[in-house]
Design an enzyme around this catalytic site. Structure first.
Site, PDB file in Angstrom:
ATOM      1  N   HIS A  12       0.826  -1.211   0.000  1.00  0.00           N
ATOM      2  CA  HIS A  12       0.000   0.000   0.000  1.00  0.00           C
ATOM      3  C   HIS A  12       0.862   1.264   0.000  1.00  0.00           C
ATOM      4  O   HIS A  12       0.591   2.223   0.728  1.00  0.00           O
ATOM      5  CB  HIS A  12      -0.956  -0.006   1.205  1.00  0.00           C
ATOM      6  CG  HIS A  12      -1.917  -1.147   1.189  1.00  0.00           C
ATOM      7  ND1 HIS A  12      -3.093  -1.117   0.463  1.00  0.00           N
ATOM      8  CD2 HIS A  12      -1.865  -2.369   1.778  1.00  0.00           C
ATOM      9  CE1 HIS A  12      -3.730  -2.269   0.631  1.00  0.00           C
ATOM     10  NE2 HIS A  12      -3.007  -3.043   1.412  1.00  0.00           N
ATOM     11  N   ASN A  68      -9.893  -3.452   2.815  1.00  0.00           N
ATOM     12  CA  ASN A  68      -9.615  -3.472   1.380  1.00  0.00           C
ATOM     13  C   ASN A  68     -10.902  -3.253   0.596  1.00  0.00           C
ATOM     14  O   ASN A  68     -11.996  -3.264   1.163  1.00  0.00           O
ATOM     15  CB  ASN A  68      -8.996  -4.810   0.959  1.00  0.00           C
ATOM     16  CG  ASN A  68      -7.599  -5.016   1.514  1.00  0.00           C
ATOM     17  OD1 ASN A  68      -6.846  -4.074   1.698  1.00  0.00           O
ATOM     18  ND2 ASN A  68      -7.262  -6.261   1.803  1.00  0.00           N
TER      19      ASN A  68
END
Length: 483
Positions: free
Chosen positions: A54, A127
């Site tokens: 990320h 997510n």
């Protein structure tokens, strides 16, 4: 070639590198699992200073308001008063790419929310896909290694990169459900404003009576759900690689709000073992016809970061950041995330990362932790320990709110693969797609597998056939292969 055996960094033999040490098949992971701790702690320190996962992201500030008191289900303070706004910070991100990656590439998107509550920070680290590709956190470093460029050429594309990814996935059949999301149009995102979010893991809500329920979080975009096809994603990656980040910033800068509805699914703890699947397995969804979404509240993003590095790049989230009324389940992936996320930030940013403005709780902090790089908060007096009498015994332990929860756990300590059907949810998802969605899924699978080495390609086709014969046959035909 001489046979080699797996060892720890201390040279001790590792007899099982696939299964964490748990109490029974569904019990929690033990702190004595030194194989997992060494592997995950080393993995946390692989990159500096960019996030291992990320790395590229965008963020915004705002607030959250519950629709009504949720006191029947949880004693969490921020879910009690529909008149009270709880400040939040949200970071959207791309899981596999680097800081210079394009926003629209096929990837997992992070959807992480930090609530600055009066009882401390609460992080929902989620997510945009509701399931994980693995069910045991011991495999997490290997999953990320397979997603990243290979260690020899450092190249993302081509047969080697494709084969590495599919080699790993083909050896983890529980990934099939995840793959049907990633390689549908859900895997390509143009705007964070129209992207769903999921907590993925199973948490517990606990009320004042000490009663517990399992819950899963969902974030529904108020602007509607919208994804793009692979051709549009490729075009935008070349012409406007920062489109999702820019779209979020510009929308708020122009005076618009970006809003999401928080919903939860609820499962009674006593019903955990009555289902045809393990509800604590993060490779599975909870079907909405069995567990309907309960609207909880509204999140409004209305403020852009004042400085990207200070507010977004230095932001840090951890599933371990919970508040009274929120508890952990024995979800293996959640158990495996509790330690390493904070540990990663202590390494990436520093041991006092929670003193940075975007991470600092909005309530006062009082404990005897001291020193470390960039320390700015200190406890007055000479008694930097507990218990003490010199400092008046302060700070005292906080009182318990409501009835405490006592959970009994027993089982044989072992490393074991959980039982279950790895294909039926992927099968159900595929069979309920529209013809257009099926066409896009098969085209995306075909394109991704076209450069993969032959043995790996055949192994994946076997998984597709087990999922659904039509799915497997159509992919094999598209690849000009026979089964």
């Amino acid at each position: 070639m001489a046979k080699r055996y797996l060892t720890s960094n201390q040279g001790a033999p590792v007899t099982d590198d696939q299964h964490s040490l748990t109490v029974g098949e569904r019990g929690p992971i033990l702190l004595e699992d030194t194989v997992f701790l060494e592997k995950i702690a080393h993995f946390d320190r692989e990159r500096i200073p960019e996030r291992v996962l990320h790395a590229k992201g965008a963020g915004a500030f705002g607030f959250f308001v519950p629709y009504k008191s949720m006191s029947a289900l949880t004693k969490a303070e921020f879910l009690q008063n529909p008149e009270k706004k709880t400040p939040v910070f949200v970071r959207f991100s791309l899981a596999g790419g680097s800081l210079g990656g394009a926003d629209t590439v096929r990837d997992i998107r992070g959807f992480s929310v930090k609530f600055y509550t009066d009882e401390g920070n609460y992080d929902i680290v989620g997510n945009h896909i509701p399931v994980f590709p693995i069910r045991d956190p011991l495999q997490f470093p290997d999953l990320v290694h397979a997603l990243k460029p290979d260690p020899v050429t450092n190249v993302r594309g081509g047969p080697i990169a494709a084969s590495r990814f599919w080699d790993f996935m083909s050896l983890r059949p529980e990934s099939m459900n995840f793959l049907t999301y990633l390689f549908s149009d859900v895997g390509t995102v143009k705007s964070y404003r129209t992207m769903q979010g999921f907590g993925v893991n199973t948490y517990k809500w606990i009320n004042l009576c000490g009663e517990e329920v399992y819950i899963k979080y969902h974030w529904q975009p108020c602007a509607g759900v919208e994804y793009i096809d692979s051709k549009t994603a490729v075009r935008l990656a070349g012409s406007d690689p920062d489109i999702a980040q820019r779209d979020l910033f510009d929308s708020i800068a122009e005076g618009h709000t970006v809003e999401y509805e928080m919903c939860v699914q609820i499962l009674k703890v006593e019903d955990e073992c009555k289902l045809p699947f393990d509800p604590l397995d993060s490779t599975h969804i909870w079907p909405e016809d069995m567990f309907p979404l309960l609207p909880v509240g509204r999140m409004v993003l209305n403020k852009n970061p004042g400085n990207f590095f200070v507010d977004v790049e230095q932001s840090a989230f951890a599933p371990a950041a919970v508040v009274p009324g929120i508890g952990f389940s024995n979800d293996r992936i959640l158990q495996g995330r509790i330690f390493p996320y904070g540990d990663t930030q202590r390494y990436r940013i520093g041991v006092n990362y929670l003193q940075l403005p975007t991470n600092m709780p909005r309530r006062s902090i009082d404990n005897k932790m001291q020193d470390g790089a960039m320390q700015t908060i200190y406890s007055e007096g000479v008694a930097n320990y507990l218990p003490n009498t010199i400092g008046g015994g302060m700070p005292a332990e906080a009182p318990e709110t409501g009835k405490p929860v006592c959970n009994f756990v027993s089982g044989i300590i072992d490393r074991k693969e959980p039982s279950g059907d790895d294909y039926y949810q992927a099968r159900y998802r595929y069979r309920n797609m529209s013809p257009k969605e099926k066409d896009h899924l098969i085209a995306n699978f075909t394109e991704a597998l076209s450069q993969v080495y032959e043995p790996i390609k055949r192994r994946m086709l076997e998984h597709f056939m087990r999922t659904d014969k039509e799915l497997g046959s159509r992919i094999a035909q598209s690849l000009n292969m026979t089964m």
